[in-house]
Design an enzyme around this catalytic site. Structure first.
Site, short mmCIF file in Angstrom:
data_model
loop_
_atom_site.label_atom_id
_atom_site.label_comp_id
_atom_site.label_asym_id
_atom_site.label_seq_id
_atom_site.Cartn_x
_atom_site.Cartn_y
_atom_site.Cartn_z
N HIS A 82 44.05 35.01 45.55
CA HIS A 82 42.95 35.32 44.63
C HIS A 82 43.40 36.36 43.63
O HIS A 82 44.12 37.29 43.97
CB HIS A 82 41.74 35.84 45.41
CG HIS A 82 40.47 35.78 44.61
ND1 HIS A 82 39.69 34.65 44.57
CD2 HIS A 82 39.86 36.69 43.81
CE1 HIS A 82 38.64 34.88 43.79
NE2 HIS A 82 38.73 36.11 43.31
N ASP A 161 27.25 36.90 47.05
CA ASP A 161 28.25 37.06 45.99
C ASP A 161 27.95 36.16 44.81
O ASP A 161 28.13 36.53 43.65
CB ASP A 161 29.67 36.79 46.49
CG ASP A 161 30.70 37.01 45.38
OD1 ASP A 161 30.76 38.14 44.85
OD2 ASP A 161 31.40 36.06 45.01
N ARG A 168 26.62 40.26 37.46
CA ARG A 168 27.62 41.22 36.95
C ARG A 168 28.26 40.70 35.67
O ARG A 168 28.54 41.46 34.75
CB ARG A 168 28.70 41.47 38.01
CG ARG A 168 28.21 42.34 39.16
CD ARG A 168 29.19 42.29 40.32
NE ARG A 168 30.49 42.81 39.96
CZ ARG A 168 31.64 42.32 40.43
NH1 ARG A 168 31.66 41.31 41.27
NH2 ARG A 168 32.78 42.85 40.07
N SER A 183 33.31 41.68 46.38
CA SER A 183 33.15 40.32 45.89
C SER A 183 34.33 39.45 46.35
O SER A 183 34.14 38.37 46.91
CB SER A 183 33.07 40.35 44.36
OG SER A 183 33.26 39.08 43.81
N LYS A 187 34.28 36.78 49.83
CA LYS A 187 34.48 35.34 49.59
C LYS A 187 35.66 34.83 50.40
O LYS A 187 35.60 33.79 51.03
CB LYS A 187 34.84 35.13 48.12
CG LYS A 187 33.74 34.65 47.26
CD LYS A 187 34.22 34.08 45.94
CE LYS A 187 34.93 35.05 45.03
NZ LYS A 187 34.12 35.89 44.22
#
Ligand code: URA
Length: 434
Positions: A82, A161, A168, A183, A187
């Site tokens: 990620h 999230d 956001r 966040s 996830k």
């Protein structure tokens, strides 16, 4: 509990209790707290921060706001990657099928564009027919069958999230270390992975501007991962210039396919290979970087990585013909060329400006309900340190509305600084933390 008291407490810089954070997450998940109160709290967190305990409670609460994917029936290691977000950051798209072709299962739950940065899901949806709204059982079945799947959060998976991310995005509250940590990690930890490689970006195109802050963020995420018995490696990488040459949803799909064909820009290739190598090591398919790189290059040269991408597109309903024919991807009506106005060397690129520019021409969302124009974007031919001559083409702007072309040209030119003296490009990978 009363939400106004919680907002006030954080606004005044106090620490929220476990019960208060859990109350907020429940209220987000069951929609009992209105968006205006959630965003007020987000802004208070943005300004006042959260300590490690608050961040852990927030992460765990968000993770448990929905279902946790159970991948224990899938043999072998499951490893994901990620990024904290950048401009031109299409890395996940070539990387996921490449790693899967080498035998590590890649369950990837990705996001949409956030602020000035693009999102993997929006990019993938440039492929006609491609679905990213898989249900969890579809996701698991696809992973069992082909070893790779990329999807967005479902209603059942981390709904907290999903809601916070969208709010956001449009309230200027992305750039917060605790909010990014919670966040991303909530996830990723809900995906049922064994290992995770994080690409933590710093620079003028990242949410986090300095390497020092990026290191703090990376350490927080690595520690949260370890506390949940996951192997996590974080790369600190440069985002003071966009990644690659093609920026914008459909354009980034083209560049991702180029990478899988063994072509494409060197920076994208390098980052894909290094992050993928670490995933093979965490996935116990290789024990050293050299060994992993050899396997990965072999998968690229043999066409197996590209084939895996094709199989993934097919599995998710997309048109696989785009792989050989980029004309089947969305394209704009116009291309506006930007020329250099002087000789010299590219010394600085306002990457945040370019990211916002792409949002402005339709490639991202300005409000929560905006529809994306997948075709728009930028081809940036010159990167930091490169020599330019007056009138060289620096960039092509792919747009669908030409009326204000001169303003766009002027705006874009302001993002690129040219100096008379040679400039050393910044290193792509600064540090690796485990
Ligand atoms: N990516 C995420 O998933 N969340 C963030 O907050 C930033 C980047």
């Amino acid at each position: 509990m009363i939400m106004t008291d919680i907002i006030r407490k954080k606004r005044n810089g106090e620490t929220l209790s476990k019960e208060e954070i859990e109350f907020v997450i429940d209220g987000i998940t069951n929609s009992s707290i209105p968006d205006y109160q959630i965003t007020a709290l987000l802004m208070a967190i943005y300004f006042k921060g959260m300590d490690d305990d608050e961040t852990s409670v927030l992460t765990s609460g968000m993770m448990h706001s929905g279902d946790i994917v159970n991948l224990s029936n899938i043999v072998g290691f499951k490893v994901d990657k990620h990024s904290t977000g950048g401009v031109g950051d299409k890395i996940s798209i070539p990387l996921a099928p490449l790693v899967a072709s080498a035998g590590v299962t890649v369950p990837m739950v990705s996001g949409r564009g956030l602020g000035h940065t693009g999102g993997t899901l929006d990019k993938l949806e440039s492929i006609p027919g491609m679905r990213t709204d898989l249900q969890i059982d579809e996701f698991i079945n696809q992973l069992k069958r082909i070893g790779v799947a990329i999807m967005g959060q479902t209603k059942e998976m981390n709904p907290a999230d999903k809601k916070l991310y969208a709010l956001r995005d449009v309230t200027a509250t992305v750039e917060s270390i605790p909010l990014i940590t919670a966040s991303i990690m909530s996830k990723k930890l809900a995906e049922g992975i064994d290992g995770l490689v994080l690409d933590v970006k710093y620079g003028n195109g990242a949410f986090i501007k300095t390497p020092d802050d990026a290191k703090i963020l990376a350490e927080k995420m690595v520690n949260i991962g370890k506390s949940m018995n996951k192997n996590v490696t974080a790369f600190l990488t440069d985002m003071n210039q966009p990644l690659g040459e093609k920026l914008g949803n459909a354009l980034e799909i083209e560049e991702s396919i180029d990478i899988l064909k063994g072509k494409g820009p060197e920076d994208v290739k390098e980052l894909v290979l290094q992050l993928a190598s670490e995933m093979l090591i965490l996935g116990k398919v290789a024990s050293t970087n050299d060994e992993a790189l050899k396997i990965l290059k072999n998968k690229l040269n043999s066409g197996e990585a590209l084939k895996k991408f094709e199989t993934m597109i097919e599995a998710q309903g997309g048109n696989t013909k785009i792989i050989e024919n980029y004309d089947l991807l969305p394209h704009t009506a116009y291309i506006l060329q930007i020329h250099a106005e002087q000789n010299g060397y590219i010394s600085e690129i306002d990457t945040f400006g370019i990211g916002n520019f792409i949002v402005h021409i339709g490639g991202g969302r300005k409000t929560i309900n905006d529809k994306i124009d997948h075709s728009v974007g930028v081809q940036l031919f010159k990167k930091i340190g490169m020599k330019v001559e007056r009138d060289d083409i620096i960039a092509n702007i792919h747009i669908n509305k030409i009326e204000n072309g001169e303003d766009l040209e002027k705006m874009f030119r302001s993002f690129i600084k040219i100096s008379k003296n040679p400039v050393t490009p910044p290193p792509l990978i600064k540090e690796i933390l485990k």
